[in-house]
Structure formats: C-alpha cells, structure tokens
Motif scaffolding. Structure first.
Motif, mmCIF file in Angstrom:
data_model
loop_
_atom_site.group_PDB
_atom_site.id
_atom_site.type_symbol
_atom_site.label_atom_id
_atom_site.label_comp_id
_atom_site.label_asym_id
_atom_site.label_seq_id
_atom_site.Cartn_x
_atom_site.Cartn_y
_atom_site.Cartn_z
ATOM 1 N N LEU A 117 0.828 -1.214 0.000
ATOM 2 C CA LEU A 117 0.000 0.000 0.000
ATOM 3 C C LEU A 117 0.858 1.258 0.000
ATOM 4 O O LEU A 117 0.500 2.254 -0.635
ATOM 5 C CB LEU A 117 -0.938 -0.017 1.200
ATOM 6 N N LEU B 249 -5.666 2.866 -6.434
ATOM 7 C CA LEU B 249 -5.887 3.024 -4.996
ATOM 8 C C LEU B 249 -6.452 4.399 -4.653
ATOM 9 O O LEU B 249 -7.200 4.540 -3.680
ATOM 10 C CB LEU B 249 -4.590 2.774 -4.233
ATOM 11 N N THR C 121 -3.372 -9.876 -2.982
ATOM 12 C CA THR C 121 -2.923 -8.512 -3.260
ATOM 13 C C THR C 121 -1.421 -8.583 -3.483
ATOM 14 O O THR C 121 -0.689 -9.109 -2.644
ATOM 15 C CB THR C 121 -3.248 -7.573 -2.087
ATOM 16 N N CYS D 1 -5.102 -5.876 -6.454
ATOM 17 C CA CYS D 1 -5.619 -5.631 -5.106
ATOM 18 C C CYS D 1 -6.903 -6.418 -4.885
ATOM 19 O O CYS D 1 -7.882 -6.240 -5.609
ATOM 20 C CB CYS D 1 -5.898 -4.139 -4.897
ATOM 21 N N ARG D 2 -6.850 -7.297 -3.902
ATOM 22 C CA ARG D 2 -8.008 -8.103 -3.528
ATOM 23 C C ARG D 2 -8.575 -8.844 -4.746
ATOM 24 O O ARG D 2 -9.770 -8.834 -5.026
ATOM 25 C CB ARG D 2 -9.081 -7.271 -2.839
#
Length: 491
Positions: free
Chosen positions: A36, A45, A397, A403-404
């Motif tokens: 992140l 993001l 991720t 991501c996910r």
C-alpha cells in the motif's frame, strides 16, 4: 525440519521458512503495508480514498474484492501504452498470460521486474526442503523437460507470455549461479529453443547420454512428462543413431543447439545398443527406471486435473514417488510443499506470507452470484486465522498492483506448519458442467473419470486425456465424456 543436519546454504533457507511461518500474521501486516505504501499514489488506490492508510481494516473496508473483468479496462490501458501509474507505482515490465480466459480471451496479468527476484527466492527454497527427504541430490543431475512457449507483444510493445517462459528467458535463469542441487541435463540452448521438436529432441538426447547421472525426472505437469515418454517411443531409433555415430540429427537446425551439442555428443555404440534393446520391444513397463536407473522420484504436478495421469506415470516409473513441490500462478507465486515426498492425494502447500498479501473467503459464503462483479467485504479471513478442514476461496494482493483479486482457486486447510496453514488444492472456482439446475464441478468430473477408468485396467489401458460437454439436444440432457486411451503396451 532438520536444520542442524544441513550445510550452511540449506540451513539458511530452512531457517527462513521457519521465520516466515512462525510470524505469519506480522509478516502479512508488513507485506500489506509495503504494497500500500508503494502503490499509494496509483490511480487505482486513489479511487478508494485510502488517504495513505496501510492497515488491514481500512484496506478491507474501502477496496473491493474484484475479478479480472473488473480490472480489464485498466489492464488494457496499460497494454495500449498508458505509462501512468494505474495499478502499480513501478513500471509494468511485461504481462504474464493466464491459462484462464475472460470472454474467450487470454488474461493479461501485469508484473514488474522486482517480482522476478521474489519468485527466484521461492524457487531457492525447493531443493533445501527436498533434500530433507531425498538425500544426495547434489550428486547428480535432473532430467527436466522445460520449454518456452510463444509470446506476443501488446500495442504498447510490452511482451505477453506464460509465466514459465518469462522465467526461462529471464537474466536470473540464464545467469543463475552454479547450484549442485539444480544441475540439469538439458542445456539452456535446448530449453530456450522455440521449436518444440528440436527442443524436445535435444533434451531427450542429452538425458539419454547422461542417463547414469540422472537422479530425478520430470516436467512441470504430469502431462508434459508423458509427452516426453511418447516422444521417446516415436523417436528412439533416430536418437540411438545419433548416440552411436556421434552426429546430430539433420532435423536439428538451431545454430545455438548445434554448437552446444558439439561439446556433448560423442560416439557411444554401447549406449546406442542399450537404447535400441530397451525401446524396440513392446513392453514399456518401468521404462523410466530401466533407462534412468538412479531416478529417486518424479518431479511433476499431479494435483487437480493432472491426477488423471497418475496410473500411467506409475506404469512407466514403477510407482516412483511423485513430488509436487510448488504452488504458483501467473497472478502470484504462493508457496511450497513442505512434505514433497507424499502420496498425491496428500499433497498440501504452505503459502509463504512474504510472497503477497492473502485473504480467504469461506467457500460456503460466496460473495456474489457473479464472479465478475466487485464486492466490498470486511469479512474475509487472514492467513493466520483459518480453520482446519474448512475450504476457502483465495484472494491476493500483489506488489505488481493486483488488489483483492479473486484467483479462482478453492483451497482446503489440511494442517499447519507453525502458524502457517497447509492447503490442498480442491478445484478451480466455476469450472463446471451444467444442465438445467444440475451442476457438476471439476472435482466431481475428475472423480467420475477416475472411478470409471478402473474398468480399463483388465484391458491393459488407461485414460490419457479426457474432455466433456453438456449435451442438451436430447431429452433428458446428459453429459458426454470423451476419453483418449493409452495402451500400456506400446504397439
């Protein structure tokens, strides 16, 4: 694991596994925070207003669980040449093509150069683990049939290719340091040859020449090793001629291979006579151990759809152990088998928590009826919070910008190593046949084929391949399964 009985290099690798699996949750927290932080300013993001947060609760509450269709537009922008940080802060170096498809098209998984080092780290753990179960693997060579596949370029000029082709063509593979536990009979020139016949012929030829040095035989998948045996059945006479005369088959035109083989191929009439004797008869029972008598195990994946090949592999090898060492995909490399010399039905993989950030959805509580719709969920479980015997859908991720992401694999927890769970591969999600309200998934189809194929044993044959479809033209509808038979006596 018996770390004290290893040399320094292997002991360091095994200690790394212990450190990672003893601190599963803290490693996962660190990995998510790194991902992140690295990708905080990416377009993807920013859409979810994380505001530089790196904790799991915020991440799960704001970022949705997605499938490939949800990311397809962003991936296509990258493929078409958009160089802005869409999914990842680091430049996308290439696309890895998934074996799965979306609307009839290959899936393109973005990756970054740094990811190759992470994959190499996982590869470096395999032989230290294996050496705990099979000693003296540094005393010989591996006959592994490894191949590259076709690659294409996207409009942006980025290459798109299978993950193993990416590995074999990487600098890390071509310039790998000498490791006595990972010496191959196949020269790199043969592995990197794009012509499948020339590549297979050369790899088989080298394997025959070095037959007494071979300690393990394999391919990535069980089907690949059976293709190699079939190749030997069809080409043994030409291979024996080359060995007898010390000359290379004129069908081999690749200049790099020809130059390399001048250093390997010398006349050996005695070996050629042995190959003719073993291969010219009808009986191919235990052919692997007859030709490569020092083989300790087969290095092949025999889980999932590959399980259908186990009886045929047993026939050709005399029941040698079959080691499934690694669990990986084009999306992410996940983990390894800490008990590689086990029966195929007991194969389990331990996900290494440093490879990516992993979440798990209880399989009975599917997030949505459509695998292509994104969904917010704070109810996913973390790697350290899973229960023995339960089945879960894997979500990943990655450092490369996924991501996910729903990988599509259903896994079942079979045990634990320290705080890290072992998983058996159950099946791919949504791989099924369907007629009206009846649904048959991949695992059920595989079980049906295995049970029915028992009837073939008295006829000295087995199932080599199968495919199926749902026939709804008749009433009632029914499933049609096509079998390709393989005679256990080559005629």
């Amino acid at each position: 694991m018996a770390i004290a009985n290893c040399d320094d290099k292997n002991a360091k690798a095994l200690q790394f596994i212990e450190d990672m699996t003893q601190n599963t949750d803290s490693v996962q927290k660190r990995v998510l925070a790194e991902i992140l932080s690295q990708n905080a300013k990416t377009e993807y993001l920013k859409r979810f207003e994380l505001n530089a947060a790196t904790d799991r609760d915020t991440f799960k509450s704001k970022v949705p669980v997605v499938s490939y269709d949800d990311l397809k537009h962003d991936i296509q922008r990258i493929a078409n040449g958009d160089r802005s940080p869409i999914l990842c802060a680091h430049p996308i170096s290439e696309f890895l093509t998934s074996s799965g498809t979306s609307a009839g098209e290959r899936k393109l998984m973005p990756t970054i150069r740094q990811e190759m080092d992470r994959r190499q780290l996982l590869y470096s753990l395999l032989m230290p683990v294996m050496n705990q179960y099979v000693p003296d693997l540094d005393k010989g060579k591996a006959l592994l049939f490894l191949f590259i596949k076709a690659e294409t370029k996207t409009p942006s000029g980025l290459v798109a290719r299978p993950v193993l082709t990416s590995l074999y063509k990487s600098d890390q593979f071509k310039n790998r340091p000498y490791d006595p536990f990972n010496v191959y009979t196949s020269p790199d020139e043969a592995i990197l040859c794009p012509d499948s016949f020339q590549s297979m012929y050369t790899q088989m030829l080298c394997g025959l020449i070095m037959r007494h040095q071979v300690l393990r035989v394999g391919a990535v998948f069980a089907s690949g090793l059976l293709r190699a045996i079939r190749f030997l059945q069809l080409n043994w006479a030409e291979l024996a001629h080359d060995i007898s005369t010390g000359t290379l088959n004129p069908k081999i035109s690749d200049l790099a291979i020809k130059q390399r083989m001048t250093q390997i191929l010398t006349p050996n009439p005695e070996l050629a006579d042995f190959i003719v004797k073993e291969c010219s008869g009808e009986n191919w029972d235990r052919i692997i151990t007859r030709i490569w008598p020092n083989t300790k195990y087969l290095d092949v994946i025999v889980t999932g759809a590959m399980a259908q090949y186990i009886p045929t592999l047993d026939y050709y090898s005399g029941g040698l152990p079959k080691a499934c060492t690694m669990y990986a995909s084009s999306e992410c490399y996940f983990g390894l088998n800490l008990n590689p010399i086990c029966t195929p039905s007991d194969v389990s993989y331990t996900i290494m928590p440093n490879m990516g950030y992993f979440e798990f959805l209880p399989h009975e509580e599917d997030l949505s009826s459509s695998s292509s719709s994104s969904t917010l969920s704070r109810d996913s479980l973390d790697l350290a919070d899973l229960e023995l015997g339960k089945s879960y859908e894997l979500i990943v991720t990655t450092y490369s910008g996924l991501c996910r992401y729903r990988v599509g694999d259903i896994l079942q927890v079979t045990g634990f190593h320290n705080t890290a769970p072992h998983f058996s591969f159950v099946r791919r999600k949504n791989v099924l046949l369907s007629i009206d309200s009846d649904k048959t998934d991949e695992a059920e189809l595989q079980n049906a084929v295995e049970n029915a194929s028992v009837l073939l044993r008295e006829f000295k044959t087995s199932v080599a391949e199968y495919t199926s479809f749902a026939d709804t033209k008749s009433i009632p509808g029914h499933y049609v399964i096509y079998w390709e038979h393989l005679s256990l006596f080559f005629l």
